[in-house]
Design an enzyme around this catalytic site. Structure first.
Site, PDB file in Angstrom:
ATOM      1  N   GLY A  41       0.825  -1.320   0.148  1.00 30.47           N
ATOM      2  CA  GLY A  41      -0.075  -0.016  -0.050  1.00 30.47           C
ATOM      3  C   GLY A  41       0.869   1.111  -0.161  1.00 30.47           C
ATOM      4  N   GLY A  43      -0.110   4.539  -0.192  1.00 33.30           N
ATOM      5  CA  GLY A  43      -1.113   5.881   0.133  1.00 33.30           C
ATOM      6  C   GLY A  43      -0.308   6.818   1.073  1.00 33.30           C
ATOM      7  CG  LEU A  44      -1.527  10.486   2.442  1.00 28.94           C
ATOM      8  CD1 LEU A  44      -2.535  11.492   3.261  1.00 28.94           C
ATOM      9  CD2 LEU A  44      -0.250  11.387   2.239  1.00 28.94           C
ATOM     10  CB  ALA A  45      -0.374   4.967   6.163  1.00 32.40           C
ATOM     11  CG  HIS A 267     -18.375  11.954   5.506  1.00 33.59           C
ATOM     12  ND1 HIS A 267     -18.956  12.942   5.291  1.00 33.59           N
ATOM     13  CD2 HIS A 267     -17.135  12.397   5.500  1.00 33.59           C
ATOM     14  CE1 HIS A 267     -18.270  14.118   5.067  1.00 33.59           C
ATOM     15  NE2 HIS A 267     -17.028  13.306   5.694  1.00 33.59           N
ATOM     16  NE  ARG A 338     -15.947  13.432   9.046  1.00 34.49           N
ATOM     17  CZ  ARG A 338     -14.851  12.959   8.308  1.00 34.49           C
ATOM     18  NH1 ARG A 338     -14.564  11.889   8.164  1.00 34.49           N
ATOM     19  NH2 ARG A 338     -14.217  14.087   7.527  1.00 34.49           N
ATOM     20  CG  HIS A 430     -15.725   8.659   4.735  1.00 38.51           C
ATOM     21  ND1 HIS A 430     -15.473   8.775   3.430  1.00 38.51           N
ATOM     22  CD2 HIS A 430     -15.076   9.686   5.505  1.00 38.51           C
ATOM     23  CE1 HIS A 430     -14.635   9.729   3.343  1.00 38.51           C
ATOM     24  NE2 HIS A 430     -14.200  10.136   4.663  1.00 38.51           N
ATOM     25  CG  LEU A 470      -5.619  13.427   5.326  1.00 35.24           C
ATOM     26  CD1 LEU A 470      -5.554  14.774   4.661  1.00 35.24           C
ATOM     27  CD2 LEU A 470      -5.503  12.267   4.230  1.00 35.24           C
TER      28      LEU A 470
END
Length: 667
Positions: A41, A43-45, A267, A338, A430, A470
């Site tokens: 993976g 993505g950001l992590a 969400h 949320r 979400h 994030l």
């Protein structure tokens, strides 16, 4: 049933992380170049972890099923990232961010982890600014902030409505530097199909090249899973269509405990479903709730007239509008968390006040903000006695500067101008707070297997506050994992390269090939999407925004039957030894059909309401979530035992030494 050890250090809360870093083992730079790490993976992590580990000197292999790490679903996070810098001078602090996050998660997360998250949050902003992330700035030159749900301060840093994308480009640039140095070997268009254990330790993965169909063995001294969440178990969600649970679930099948699967976030700010033809839903950023006011008609006859097309929302007088969040939660108004906002929208729509044809939508209205900003702009521009048209025009320019790309996206999808007509929104699946159980070091119950970002059971408890995904992903990747993984790898400096010719790799590859052949040999009565949609409807109707014992028991039975039918009758066209997207989907849906049953089992066992887990039997007279701290103040971690119905429960008791447990209130 076992009691899990979180390995949270002792001592004062504010000193735990510093103390831990001072006491854990390190790997010296000369030895790091002899150690391999796999990151699944990007993505950001995963991207931040891969870049940082490679910068430290480890040899890193990255895997993503997209054609580029830039396609990771992290780009869809629009609204911002939290950090406790207190640029606004409105009383923010590490403790305030820690407290808001614990409270927002309905007291179902670890104190030690959440305080660490708050502590390193400011470093994330500095790191990203250094990488060139174009955060919005205010007139004085400082980075600008806005507010998100569940807090009373402004701590959310943002880059217009593209924050996730800009942060990911920063991490991707850092990765590219390491790819060019030869420290990262990137395997794009590859999917992890199994985790390989040697002597009980994670020592590699079996992956499939999605272009050629080739099955490959890849070895390493440790494996990091940063493959995101499992919201697509509901079929319709805000997740990218390719988002799946495969990497985490295959690790679960090998012994990694799966924690709190029922903690899933709905969400409140999504474009409503338009029909059965849809394959995904679109998120409208929570940042819109800073300026947009949420309402439905106060009179039933007006709601009916709107649904029948006889009345427009702009024709409803101010006194005939029900700003229900402002009415019910005066302290937080439209910026409640949320889960609270989602349930409130559902309650109004269930009561018959929904505003689209299906009756499942509420309004998000910017008219008041446009006029407010317009008057302010007119004053600062020296315009005296401006007309309403001038004020509106100036206000629309301000709103466009803040949210322009979001408004543009809405207009393209719905074909209505949100500057002139209120947006229609409705809750949708979400983010997933559940995931692989990890200790304070982010290590799963399998030695050498780590999980970061949304793939782990997270620091968010039963509900995530906006702009914290994030923050957690980048905290894990840039500032936590690079320290903690060294403690484990310090024992591997003499191990040498891990061979892929061992019986363990051979056995894992054999099992992967057999699973693929089994998928390809179905009788071919129904497509993969047929089963995925059926699963999604079961999940939404019986495990969605509200759950009860009867519905959850039905869901467990129905998912089990659907899974049996899937393996007998699914149709996977094409070949396994070439590009085959239906085969990719089939493997992912097979995992969802197991996860979905465990999800329902977890929701059934947790006889309380907290955060995103709302059991109809457990609510206050006002319809709010009713926790049971005496019996359920723990993380539920499930051990794989063959069938989801046989999964064994392990508990990690949650200890609160610094926060008093209270009924969560935003009134």
């Amino acid at each position: 049933m076992g009691i899990l050890d979180s390995k949270v250090p002792s001592g004062p809360l504010a000193d735990k992380w510093t103390k831990h870093k001072n006491e854990i083992n390190l790997v010296n730079p000369a030895n790091k170049r002899n150690i391999d790490v796999i990151v699944v993976g990007t993505g950001l992590a995963g991207g931040s972890a891969a870049a940082t580990l490679a910068e430290l000197g480890y040899n890193v292999k990255t895997f993503c099923y997209q054609d580029s790490p830039r396609r990771a679903h992290s780009i869809a996070a629009q609204g911002g990232i939290n950090a406790a810098k207190n640029y606004q001078g409105d009383g923010d602090s590490n403790y305030r961010l820690f407290y808001d996050t614990i409270k927002g998660g309905d007291y179902r997360s670890r104190e030690g982890n959440v305080y660490r998250l708050a502590e390193v949050s400011s470093n994330i902003i500095d790191q990203c600014v250094a990488q060139g992330v174009p955060f919005a700035r205010e007139y004085g030159g400082l980075l600008d902030n806005r507010s998100f749900g569940g807090v009373l301060v402004s701590r959310t840093f943002y880059a217009k409505g593209q924050t996730g994308q800009q942060l990911l480009l920063g991490a991707y640039a850092a990765m590219n530097r390491q790819i060019n140095r030869g420290k990262i070997k990137a395997y794009n268009r590859h999917e992890m199909l199994d985790l390989v254990l040697v002597d009980g330790k994670a020592r590699g993965i079996i992956a499939r090249d999605l272009v050629s169909g080739e099955i490959q063995r890849h070895s390493a001294h440790a494996v990091v899973l940063a493959s995101g969440g499992y919201g697509n178990v509901f079929f319709l969600s805000t997740n990218a269509m390719g988002s799946n649970v495969m990497a985490a679930w295959r690790a679960h099948r090998r012994g990694a405990f799966f924690a709190n699967p029922c903690f899933t976030q709905i969400h409140p700010t999504c474009i409503p479903v338009s029909g059965d033809h849809q394959s995904k839903l679109t998120l409208m950023s929570e940042s819109l709730r800073n300026d947009g006011r949420i309402w439905v008609p106060a009179k039933m006859e007006d709601a009916i007239a709107i649904r029948e097309g006889k009345l427009k929302p702009t024709q409803i007088k101010e006194e005939d509008r029900d700003y229900y969040l402002e009415r019910r939660y005066p302290a937080f108004g439209n910026l409640v968390p949320r889960d609270v906002a989602s349930r409130a929208a559902k309650e109004r729509c269930d009561a018959g006040f929904g505003v689209n044809k299906t009756g499942e939508a509420v309004y998000l209205d910017f008219s008041a903000a446009i006029m407010r900003y317009g008057k302010e702009k007119a004053l600062t521009s020296g315009i005296k006695d401006p007309s309403d048209d001038t004020v509106r025009k100036l206000g629309e320019e301000v709103v466009e500067a803040k949210y322009g790309n979001l408004f543009q996206m809405y207009e393209k999808i719905v074909d209505e101008n949100p500057y002139k007509t209120p947006m229609m929104i409705y809750p949708a699946v979400h983010y997933t707070m559940g995931g692989l159980w990890v200790d304070y070091n982010l290590q799963t119950t399998i030695p050498g297997c780590y999980a970061a970002g949304e793939a782990n059971f997270s620091d968010h408890g039963a509900n995530r506050l906006g702009a914290s995904a994030l923050m957690q992903g980048l905290a894990d990747g840039y500032f936590v994992l690079p320290y903690t993984i060294g403690d484990y790898l310090s024992d591997d400096i003499r191990t040498g390269p891990i061979s892929t010719e061992s019986p363990e790799f051979e056995h894992a590859e054999k099992e992967v090939r057999e699973r693929i052949e089994k998928l390809m040999s179905g009788k071919g009565k129904n497509s993969v999407d047929y089963y995925h949609k059926k699963l999604g409807k079961i999940m939404w109707n019986k495990c969605g925004m509200a759950r009860n014992a009867e519905g959850l028991q039905e869901a467990i039975r129905e998912i089990s039957e659907l899974r049996k039918d899937f393996w007998e009758n699914v149709k996977v066209p094409g070949e396994s030894k070439s590009m085959n997207q239906e085969l990719e989907k089939a493997g992912r849906v097979a995992d969802f059909l197991e996860l979905g049953e465990l999800f329902a089992k977890d929701a059934l066992h947790r006889q309380e309401s907290c955060g995103g887990h709302f059991r109809e039997e457990y609510q206050t007279p006002e319809g709010e979530a009713l926790r049971d701290d005496e019996n359920f103040k723990y993380v539920a971690a499930w051990e794989y035992r063959g069938e989801p119905k046989d999964a064994e429960l392990h508990k990690e008791e949650l200890v609160y030494e610094n926060i008093e447990l209270k009924t969560r209130s935003y009134k």
